[in-house]
Write a protein that holds these residues in place. Structure first.
Motif, mmCIF file in Angstrom:
data_model
loop_
_atom_site.group_PDB
_atom_site.id
_atom_site.type_symbol
_atom_site.label_atom_id
_atom_site.label_comp_id
_atom_site.label_asym_id
_atom_site.label_seq_id
_atom_site.Cartn_x
_atom_site.Cartn_y
_atom_site.Cartn_z
ATOM 1 N N ALA A 1 0.711 -1.269 -0.084
ATOM 2 C CA ALA A 1 -0.112 -0.014 -0.007
ATOM 3 C C ALA A 1 0.826 1.302 0.061
ATOM 4 O O ALA A 1 0.414 2.144 -0.685
ATOM 5 C CB ALA A 1 -0.747 0.076 1.181
ATOM 6 N N ILE A 2 2.066 1.226 0.741
ATOM 7 C CA ILE A 2 3.110 2.371 0.640
ATOM 8 C C ILE A 2 3.616 2.741 -0.673
ATOM 9 O O ILE A 2 3.726 3.608 -1.065
ATOM 10 C CB ILE A 2 4.025 2.050 1.793
ATOM 11 C CG1 ILE A 2 3.426 2.007 3.174
ATOM 12 C CG2 ILE A 2 5.046 2.993 1.604
ATOM 13 C CD1 ILE A 2 4.236 1.463 4.171
ATOM 14 N N ALA A 3 3.861 1.459 -1.236
ATOM 15 C CA ALA A 3 4.542 1.471 -2.794
ATOM 16 C C ALA A 3 3.416 2.221 -3.568
ATOM 17 O O ALA A 3 3.682 3.049 -4.448
ATOM 18 C CB ALA A 3 4.836 0.162 -2.872
ATOM 19 N N ALA A 4 2.016 1.734 -3.644
ATOM 20 C CA ALA A 4 0.954 2.192 -4.295
ATOM 21 C C ALA A 4 0.887 3.641 -3.864
ATOM 22 O O ALA A 4 0.826 4.409 -5.125
ATOM 23 C CB ALA A 4 -0.323 1.554 -4.216
ATOM 24 N N LEU A 5 0.954 4.135 -2.913
ATOM 25 C CA LEU A 5 0.879 5.649 -2.554
ATOM 26 C C LEU A 5 1.981 6.333 -3.101
ATOM 27 O O LEU A 5 1.632 7.195 -3.648
ATOM 28 C CB LEU A 5 0.603 5.692 -1.138
ATOM 29 C CG LEU A 5 0.573 7.418 -0.460
ATOM 30 C CD1 LEU A 5 -0.669 7.791 -0.832
ATOM 31 C CD2 LEU A 5 0.670 7.217 1.062
ATOM 32 N N ASN A 6 3.012 5.668 -2.791
ATOM 33 C CA ASN A 6 4.260 6.522 -3.373
ATOM 34 C C ASN A 6 4.251 6.432 -4.967
ATOM 35 O O ASN A 6 4.608 7.703 -5.411
ATOM 36 C CB ASN A 6 5.367 5.775 -3.102
ATOM 37 C CG ASN A 6 6.796 6.352 -3.332
ATOM 38 O OD1 ASN A 6 7.864 5.767 -3.185
ATOM 39 N ND2 ASN A 6 6.752 7.578 -3.300
ATOM 40 N N PHE A 7 3.705 5.399 -5.651
ATOM 41 C CA PHE A 7 3.806 5.516 -7.171
ATOM 42 C C PHE A 7 2.770 6.513 -7.671
ATOM 43 O O PHE A 7 3.178 7.214 -8.639
ATOM 44 C CB PHE A 7 3.674 4.310 -7.502
ATOM 45 C CG PHE A 7 3.717 4.067 -9.086
ATOM 46 C CD1 PHE A 7 4.857 4.033 -9.638
ATOM 47 C CD2 PHE A 7 2.469 3.984 -9.728
ATOM 48 C CE1 PHE A 7 5.062 3.648 -11.226
ATOM 49 C CE2 PHE A 7 2.405 3.789 -11.180
ATOM 50 C CZ PHE A 7 3.708 3.763 -11.738
ATOM 51 N N PHE A 8 1.739 6.524 -7.201
ATOM 52 C CA PHE A 8 0.602 7.466 -7.789
ATOM 53 C C PHE A 8 0.572 8.770 -6.973
ATOM 54 O O PHE A 8 0.236 9.580 -8.032
ATOM 55 C CB PHE A 8 -0.561 6.378 -7.566
ATOM 56 C CG PHE A 8 -0.843 5.498 -8.390
ATOM 57 C CD1 PHE A 8 -0.770 5.268 -9.656
ATOM 58 C CD2 PHE A 8 -0.970 3.949 -7.573
ATOM 59 C CE1 PHE A 8 -1.164 4.109 -10.306
ATOM 60 C CE2 PHE A 8 -1.002 2.832 -8.350
ATOM 61 C CZ PHE A 8 -1.091 2.930 -9.555
ATOM 62 N N LEU A 9 0.885 8.853 -6.085
ATOM 63 C CA LEU A 9 0.785 10.322 -5.279
ATOM 64 C C LEU A 9 2.237 10.902 -5.020
ATOM 65 O O LEU A 9 2.093 11.965 -4.488
ATOM 66 C CB LEU A 9 -0.175 10.410 -4.296
ATOM 67 C CG LEU A 9 -1.511 9.851 -4.440
ATOM 68 C CD1 LEU A 9 -2.456 9.896 -3.467
ATOM 69 C CD2 LEU A 9 -2.226 10.818 -5.590
ATOM 70 N N GLY A 10 3.356 10.274 -5.219
ATOM 71 C CA GLY A 10 4.434 10.540 -4.682
ATOM 72 C C GLY A 10 4.972 11.865 -5.550
ATOM 73 O O GLY A 10 5.784 12.898 -4.789
ATOM 74 N N SER A 11 4.460 12.132 -6.579
ATOM 75 C CA SER A 11 4.930 13.451 -7.375
ATOM 76 C C SER A 11 4.071 14.635 -6.856
ATOM 77 O O SER A 11 4.688 15.957 -7.000
ATOM 78 C CB SER A 11 4.665 13.159 -8.741
ATOM 79 O OG SER A 11 3.243 13.109 -8.893
ATOM 80 N N THR A 12 3.037 14.576 -6.095
ATOM 81 C CA THR A 12 2.646 15.578 -5.470
ATOM 82 C C THR A 12 3.426 16.323 -4.189
ATOM 83 O O THR A 12 3.139 17.502 -3.856
ATOM 84 C CB THR A 12 0.979 15.162 -4.844
ATOM 85 O OG1 THR A 12 1.367 14.266 -3.617
ATOM 86 C CG2 THR A 12 0.099 14.545 -5.798
ATOM 87 N N GLY A 13 4.150 15.656 -3.674
ATOM 88 C CA GLY A 13 5.103 16.240 -2.449
ATOM 89 C C GLY A 13 4.280 15.610 -1.241
ATOM 90 O O GLY A 13 4.950 15.112 -0.271
#
Length: 64
Positions: free
Chosen positions: A34-46
């Motif tokens: 779940a952390i990996a998915a959050l990082n992949f999809f929303l990581g670019s938002t800061g």
């Protein structure tokens, strides 16, 4: 020569981008996917990157 520099810069940026995911997997976090998915999809938002980093640093549950 420029292509080699570009490769190293992009590799460094990718490594920095996925630090929360790397931390979660190294620590054996129970929510690592779940952390990996959050990082992949929303990581670019800061905000998504900071949220996934904080989440990856939370207490790891030990299953018996």
């Amino acid at each position: 020569m420029e292509i080699v520099l570009a490769f190293f810069v992009l590799s460094a940026l990718a490594l920095i981008y996925f630090i929360p995911t790397i931390v979660a997997f190294k620590r054996g976090h129970h929510n690592r996917w779940a952390i990996a998915a959050l990082n992949f999809f929303l990581g670019s938002t800061g905000f998504g990157w900071v949220a996934s980093l904080v989440w990856s640093l939370t207490v790891v549950k030990q299953f018996e």
